[in-house]
Scaffold this motif. Structure first.
Motif, PDB file in Angstrom:
ATOM      1  N   ARG A  91     -39.924 -19.302  11.281  1.00  0.00           N
ATOM      2  CA  ARG A  91     -39.276 -20.260  10.342  1.00  0.00           C
ATOM      3  C   ARG A  91     -37.691 -20.655  10.596  1.00  0.00           C
ATOM      4  O   ARG A  91     -36.914 -19.472  10.739  1.00  0.00           O
ATOM      5  CB  ARG A  91     -40.031 -20.397   9.400  1.00  0.00           C
ATOM      6  CG  ARG A  91     -41.042 -20.235   8.944  1.00  0.00           C
ATOM      7  CD  ARG A  91     -41.576 -19.566   7.466  1.00  0.00           C
ATOM      8  NE  ARG A  91     -42.805 -19.820   7.644  1.00  0.00           N
ATOM      9  CZ  ARG A  91     -43.848 -20.787   6.856  1.00  0.00           C
ATOM     10  NH1 ARG A  91     -44.010 -21.370   7.139  1.00  0.00           N
ATOM     11  NH2 ARG A  91     -45.186 -19.946   7.039  1.00  0.00           N
ATOM     12  N   ASP A  92     -37.842 -22.033  10.625  1.00  0.00           N
ATOM     13  CA  ASP A  92     -36.094 -22.364  10.862  1.00  0.00           C
ATOM     14  C   ASP A  92     -35.289 -22.262   8.971  1.00  0.00           C
ATOM     15  O   ASP A  92     -35.948 -22.354   8.166  1.00  0.00           O
ATOM     16  CB  ASP A  92     -35.638 -23.892  11.283  1.00  0.00           C
ATOM     17  CG  ASP A  92     -36.323 -25.043  10.595  1.00  0.00           C
ATOM     18  OD1 ASP A  92     -36.902 -24.402   9.678  1.00  0.00           O
ATOM     19  OD2 ASP A  92     -36.386 -25.768  11.396  1.00  0.00           O
ATOM     20  N   ASP A  93     -34.577 -22.549   8.897  1.00  0.00           N
ATOM     21  CA  ASP A  93     -33.870 -22.302   7.479  1.00  0.00           C
ATOM     22  C   ASP A  93     -33.809 -23.421   6.005  1.00  0.00           C
ATOM     23  O   ASP A  93     -34.355 -23.144   5.690  1.00  0.00           O
ATOM     24  CB  ASP A  93     -32.158 -22.799   7.660  1.00  0.00           C
ATOM     25  CG  ASP A  93     -31.138 -21.621   8.323  1.00  0.00           C
ATOM     26  OD1 ASP A  93     -31.828 -20.847   8.253  1.00  0.00           O
ATOM     27  OD2 ASP A  93     -29.398 -22.442   9.262  1.00  0.00           O
ATOM     28  N   ALA A  94     -34.734 -24.618   7.068  1.00  0.00           N
ATOM     29  CA  ALA A  94     -35.700 -25.611   6.191  1.00  0.00           C
ATOM     30  C   ALA A  94     -36.761 -24.880   6.229  1.00  0.00           C
ATOM     31  O   ALA A  94     -37.411 -25.705   5.016  1.00  0.00           O
ATOM     32  CB  ALA A  94     -35.598 -27.049   6.202  1.00  0.00           C
ATOM     33  N   GLY A  95     -37.498 -23.082   6.202  1.00  0.00           N
ATOM     34  CA  GLY A  95     -38.952 -23.217   6.391  1.00  0.00           C
ATOM     35  C   GLY A  95     -40.270 -23.874   7.688  1.00  0.00           C
ATOM     36  O   GLY A  95     -40.921 -23.664   7.206  1.00  0.00           O
ATOM     37  N   ARG A  96     -39.239 -24.809   8.071  1.00  0.00           N
ATOM     38  CA  ARG A  96     -40.542 -25.679   8.509  1.00  0.00           C
ATOM     39  C   ARG A  96     -40.592 -23.928  10.076  1.00  0.00           C
ATOM     40  O   ARG A  96     -40.068 -23.306   9.909  1.00  0.00           O
ATOM     41  CB  ARG A  96     -39.845 -26.447   9.389  1.00  0.00           C
ATOM     42  CG  ARG A  96     -40.000 -27.831   8.458  1.00  0.00           C
ATOM     43  CD  ARG A  96     -39.126 -28.533   9.579  1.00  0.00           C
ATOM     44  NE  ARG A  96     -37.898 -27.925   9.222  1.00  0.00           N
ATOM     45  CZ  ARG A  96     -37.252 -29.327  10.456  1.00  0.00           C
ATOM     46  NH1 ARG A  96     -37.493 -31.038  11.387  1.00  0.00           N
ATOM     47  NH2 ARG A  96     -35.578 -28.969  10.767  1.00  0.00           N
TER      48      ARG A  96
END
Length: 647
Positions: A91-96
């Motif tokens: 996941r990326d920093d936004a949780g995606r």
């Protein structure tokens, strides 16, 4: 550990060096390419793409149990490999979810080793002796664990005996039919295998020189990683060692696998130890009731052979005997007591002892059989049984008058092999009234025939000629044909010919006794062979001097000395005891025998091209001699060969 990241909607593949090695020829072109393109042949067929895409969509991790994947592409061919794979979302920093990380651990070798345990269990189920267990265990360890060196050892009375196999070593175990080469060690030996056997504690050395202090050769010195596994059962203490010449980590899963391997071997070894004990007791009982030595007479040469029926694990009722009578004649007897148990063996011993006692008092065959009738009848009444079934053929040979007098109690008629010099021999059954078995109080009559110089008499039990689903007359015909076409009339040769005349296996005991009326007396000599490395050399020097003194042709001396040296070496290797070499020279042939007092193993006859360097001597003997064979004795075994003199 192979790791790969499938990044973005296209699942672009980024991977580490370990994964690159698995990809083989697809690397480096596969780097930064869509995973569906790289694994096009398996993306859908094996649900590989579905799993990664599901993790990418849902973000839920997924663990794949062992799966077989064709990932190694070499020379245009994909090899199957077994892996455990874990997939988790990245996941990326936004949780995606932006990708899927796959970590793959190859378990191909471990899976194959687990599968081989089943094969090992099946192979061990067919083992009977500790020799068998050692062969199977060592072969399995070298092949399945790719070990450089394996050893197996068990307690052995006052010490330990060990057998070892080294990868690539064709000297010890290349010929699986020969007994393993055991080495003895004292009780207090500091060898890691023996220490583990005494203490019952497994020891794993990942890197070092675990065999340095007890090394016997360069193979021990090269071992750096060693697993030592004790074998503990109710009746056996022992251990196994498995070594590598490079450092080895001994992971927990491998230790568990090795423990399972050792447990299977321990159970098989305990069964083998129990069988050997029971088998040895039965054989000792059987052979203790047979004559340890046959009489040595100037003109009458004798040999006998006995082999137990069924599985060789029970005493039987066949017996033979030969002894000189007070007037100088020779008494010969062969009988069969029905049954394969201790009771049959005990009855056999009573009949044999009674027959000798009766014959020494009044040797007439009819009178002796009538006395045995009374004995068997009395034993049957005492046991409240009418199922005692005993057959016997008894004869008296008079070398002074060249006559043979025989009487039979329900036993097959003996064979008489006769041939004049320059003529083809003939083998015919002696015309003797068969009579009824002992204990039935039948009429006992005798038959007298000529027994001339050059004749050989063969007494045999029905196990020689009877085979299941085969007519008895066929077995009798094959036996007479085999004796008539034998290369010579020597008793030892004819015993070997008789026991192999009828093809197929028999569940009955086999006993044969052969007596040759020699045309001229033979010359004999013997030598005690100590259990020392120099013994074969002593045998060569002694035999050369003896045969030269007897004016044996020089080419025959060389061949005979070579064969005798091989047999002496074989006896020292496999029996580990002192031996005796005997030579007997007649006008027709040279007979050489080597008798040991060991109890382990038998020599297996085989062709030269199927034997290892240790067994190649037996093939050499087969090529150089006119006949050879092995005979079990009361306390060991005898290997012999015969060479016909020129002309």
């Amino acid at each position: 550990m192979a790791m790969a990241l499938a990044y973005g909607d296209d699942l672009t593949l980024i991977y580490n060096d370990c994964c690159a090695e698995l990809l083989g020829s697809r690397h480096p072109a596969a780097f930064a390419q869509p995973a569906a393109q790289i694994f096009a042949e398996t993306w859908r067929a094996r649900a590989v793409g579905d799993i990664i895409q599901r993790v990418y969509r849902t973000g839920e991790p997924f663990l794949e149990r062992e799966t077989s994947l064709p990932l190694r592409a070499t020379a245009g061919r994909a090899d199957q490999a077994i892996f455990v794979r874990g997939h988790c979302a990245v996941r990326d920093d936004a949780g995606r979810v932006i990708g899927v990380l796959t970590v793959a651990a190859e378990t191909t070798q471990m899976t194959q080793q687990l599968q081989s345990l089943s094969e090992l269990s099946t192979a061990l189920a067919g083992t009977v002796t500790l020799d068998d267990v050692a062969r199977v265990a060592l072969r399995h360890a070298v092949n399945s664990f790719n070990a450089d060196q394996v050893a197996f050892g068990v307690d052995d009375g006052m010490g330990w005996r060990l057998v070892r196999r080294v990868r690539g070593d064709v000297l010890d175990e290349a010929d699986e039919r020969l007994p393993p080469l055991w080495r003895r060690h004292p009780t207090d030996s500091p060898a890691p295998l023996i220490v583990a056997a005494r203490d019952g504690v497994p020891v794993y050395t990942s890197d070092g020189q675990p065999l340095r202090d007890t090394a016997t050769d360069r193979h021990d010195e090269k071992v750096r990683a060693l697993a030592t596994l004790p074998l503990r059962t109710a009746s056996l203490h022992g251990a196994l060692t498995l070594g590598y010449q490079t450092p080895y980590p001994w992971l927990p899963a491998e230790r568990a696998l090795l423990s399972a391997w050792a447990e299977l071997v321990a159970q098989a070894a305990e069964r083998a130890r129990r069988f050997e004990t029971q088998h040895g007791t039965a054989q000792l009982l059987q052979r203790s009731m047979l004559p340890e030595n046959l009489p040595e007479l100037p003109r009458l040469r004798m040999a006998a052979r006995y082999a137990p029926g069924v599985d060789g694990n029970a005493a039987g009722g066949d017996f033979y005997d030969a002894f000189t009578l007070p007037d100088g004649r020779l008494a010969v007897v062969l009988g069969d007591v029905a049954g394969h148990d201790v009771r049959a063996a005990a009855l056999m011993g009573q009949v044999r002892a009674a027959l000798r006692a009766l014959a020494l008092g009044e040797p007439d065959p009819a009178i002796v059989l009538r006395g045995l009738d009374r004995l068997v009848t009395s034993l049957g009444a005492e046991a409240h049984s009418d199922e005692l079934f005993v057959t016997v053929v008894y004869g008296v040979i008079d070398p002074a008058t060249n006559e043979l007098t025989l009487a039979s109690a329900g036993h097959p008629a003996p064979l008489l092999r006769r041939g004049k010099p320059g003529e083809r021999p003939a083998a015919t059954y002696v015309s003797v009234p068969p009579g009824v078995p002992l204990g039935l109080d039948g009429r006992r009559t005798t038959s007298t025939v000529d027994f001339l110089p050059g004749d050989t008499l063969l007494l045999f039990s029905d196990g020689v000629v009877e085979r299941r689903h085969r007519d008895l007359s066929d077995g009798l015909r094959r036996l007479s044909t085999a004796l008539a076409t034998a290369t010579g009339g020597d008793p030892r040769t004819l015993c070997a010919v008789a026991t192999s005349a009828v093809p197929g296996t028999t569940e009955d005991d086999v006993a044969v006794l052969a007596v040759e009326h020699a045309r001229t007396p033979s010359r004999s000599a013997s030598m005690a062979v100590p259990a020392e490395p120099t013994a074969p050399g002593r045998v060569r020097r002694w035999m050369t001097a003896q045969l030269t003194a007897w004016q044996v042709p020089e080419p025959m001396i060389g061949a005979a000395v070579l064969c005798a040296s091989e047999l002496a070496t074989n006896a020292l290797l496999h029996a580990g005891t002192a031996a005796r070499v005997e030579i007997d020279l007649s006008s027709e042939r040279l007979l050489v025998s080597v008798a040991d007092s060991g109890t382990r193993g038998t020599v297996t006859r085989a062709r030269t091209d199927t034997l290892s360097s240790r067994g190649r001597g037996l093939g050499l003997i087969e090529q150089l001699s006119d006949a050879w064979g092995t005979d079990p004795t009361v306390r060991g075994s005898t290997v012999w060969f015969e060479m016909l003199l020129p002309g």
